[in-house]
Scaffold this active site. Structure first.
Site, short mmCIF file in Angstrom:
data_model
loop_
_atom_site.label_atom_id
_atom_site.label_comp_id
_atom_site.label_asym_id
_atom_site.label_seq_id
_atom_site.Cartn_x
_atom_site.Cartn_y
_atom_site.Cartn_z
N GLY A 199 65.19 -40.42 7.36
CA GLY A 199 65.98 -39.89 6.14
C GLY A 199 65.36 -39.31 5.10
N HIS B 281 66.25 -43.94 -3.96
CA HIS B 281 65.72 -42.84 -4.32
C HIS B 281 66.43 -42.02 -5.28
CE1 HIS B 281 62.10 -42.47 -1.93
NE2 HIS B 281 62.71 -42.60 -0.86
N HIS C 59 68.19 -47.32 1.21
CA HIS C 59 66.54 -47.05 0.80
C HIS C 59 66.85 -45.41 0.17
CE1 HIS C 59 62.40 -45.97 1.89
NE2 HIS C 59 62.53 -44.86 1.73
N GLU C 60 67.62 -44.81 0.84
CA GLU C 60 67.81 -43.33 0.26
C GLU C 60 68.71 -43.41 -0.98
OE1 GLU C 60 65.98 -41.37 1.63
OE2 GLU C 60 65.98 -42.27 3.71
N CYS D 92 58.05 -44.90 3.95
CA CYS D 92 58.79 -43.83 3.21
C CYS D 92 57.95 -42.65 3.38
CB CYS D 92 58.88 -44.48 1.67
SG CYS D 92 59.68 -43.21 0.72
N LEU D 93 58.49 -41.37 3.33
CA LEU D 93 57.69 -40.40 3.52
C LEU D 93 56.75 -40.05 2.42
CD1 LEU D 93 60.24 -38.12 5.36
CD2 LEU D 93 58.31 -39.29 6.15
N GLN E 125 63.00 -36.63 -3.04
CA GLN E 125 61.79 -36.49 -2.64
C GLN E 125 61.41 -35.03 -2.54
OE1 GLN E 125 63.11 -39.05 0.49
NE2 GLN E 125 60.93 -39.75 0.85
O1 GNR Z 1 61.34 -42.19 7.56
C1 GNR Z 1 61.60 -43.34 7.34
N1 GNR Z 1 61.65 -44.59 7.91
C2 GNR Z 1 62.29 -45.79 7.36
C3 GNR Z 1 62.11 -47.02 7.81
C4 GNR Z 1 62.63 -48.10 7.34
C5 GNR Z 1 63.17 -48.02 6.27
C6 GNR Z 1 63.69 -47.19 5.46
C7 GNR Z 1 62.89 -45.74 6.16
S1 GNR Z 1 63.48 -44.19 5.28
C8 GNR Z 1 61.96 -43.22 5.91
C9 GNR Z 1 62.25 -41.92 5.41
C10 GNR Z 1 62.11 -41.71 3.92
O2 GNR Z 1 61.35 -42.12 3.17
N2 GNR Z 1 63.33 -41.64 3.26
O3 GNR Z 1 63.43 -41.69 1.89
NI NI Z 2 61.91 -42.89 1.15
#
Ligand code: GNR
Ligand code: NI
Length: 172
Positions: A49, A141, A137-138, A95-96, A54
């Site tokens: 995601g 953000h 999670h997204e 998270c990236l 980001q």
């Molecule tokens: O790549 C991602 N893997 C992930 C693994 C477990 C829970 C959430 C994520 S999201 C993350 C990519 C990202 O940072 N999205 O904002």
């Molecule tokens: Ni993230």
């Protein structure tokens, strides 16, 4: 139309990650090309995601692809969670924007979301499992929230120290 580009991803503790995104106004060429750039950026980074926040664009747009084949992109424009299950579960997240850090976060097991797709059509998504985790999670953000904010201050400070060191090493 130009070819999509890989965009730089903001890294925690960059204060811009705490910006609250505004709704997308019109799905015009700027937004369409941002979507293409974000898809390339997410696939290049092997993420599941990516939120516009980001890549330093503070508008309510996220992309998600939880498929093994990496061929099922979801585009969520102006997404809103309309229901979240009271039942919660703790799962490992990454998270990236917080590279190489993984820790458990408690989230609703299932969510319902309404959003526009890339064509401006309203879509209703009912998610559970990894997709439900990723959506929450997204959407965090877009509210300026990074998953490490759910962790203890001690863990968060360790992460800040480690990432500051990684950022310094990257500059050498
Ligand atoms: O790549 C991602 N893997 C992930 C693994 C477990 C829970 C959430 C994520 S999201 C993350 C990519 C990202 O940072 N999205 O904002
Ligand atoms: Ni993230």
């Amino acid at each position: 139309m130009t070819a999509p580009k890989i965009l730089p991803i903001l890294r925690y503790p960059d204060p811009r990650l705490h910006t609250v995104a505004k709704p997308v106004g019109a799905i015009d060429q700027r937004i369409r090309s941002l979507i293409d750039d974000m898809l390339l950026t997410m696939y290049d980074a092997n993420g599941i995601g990516l939120a516009a926040t980001q890549v330093n664009v503070h508008e309510r747009l996220v992309i998600i692809d939880v498929s093994e084949e990496r061929d099922a992109p979801l585009v969520l424009i102006n997404p809103e969670i309309t229901w979240a299950s009271p039942e919660k579960q703790k799962a490992e997240e990454g998270c990236l924007s917080v590279p190489e850090i993984y820790d458990g976060v408690e989230r609703s097991v299932a969510v319902k979301v309404t959003a526009l797709d890339a064509n401006g059509t309203t879509q209703q998504i009912e998610a559970e499992g990894l997709l439900a985790v990723c959506i929450q999670h997204e959407l965090d953000h877009l509210l300026g929230k990074v998953f490490v904010e759910y962790l203890s201050p001690l863990k968060r400070n360790r992460i800040k120290t480690k990432l500051a060191k990684v950022a310094r090493d990257d500059k050498r």
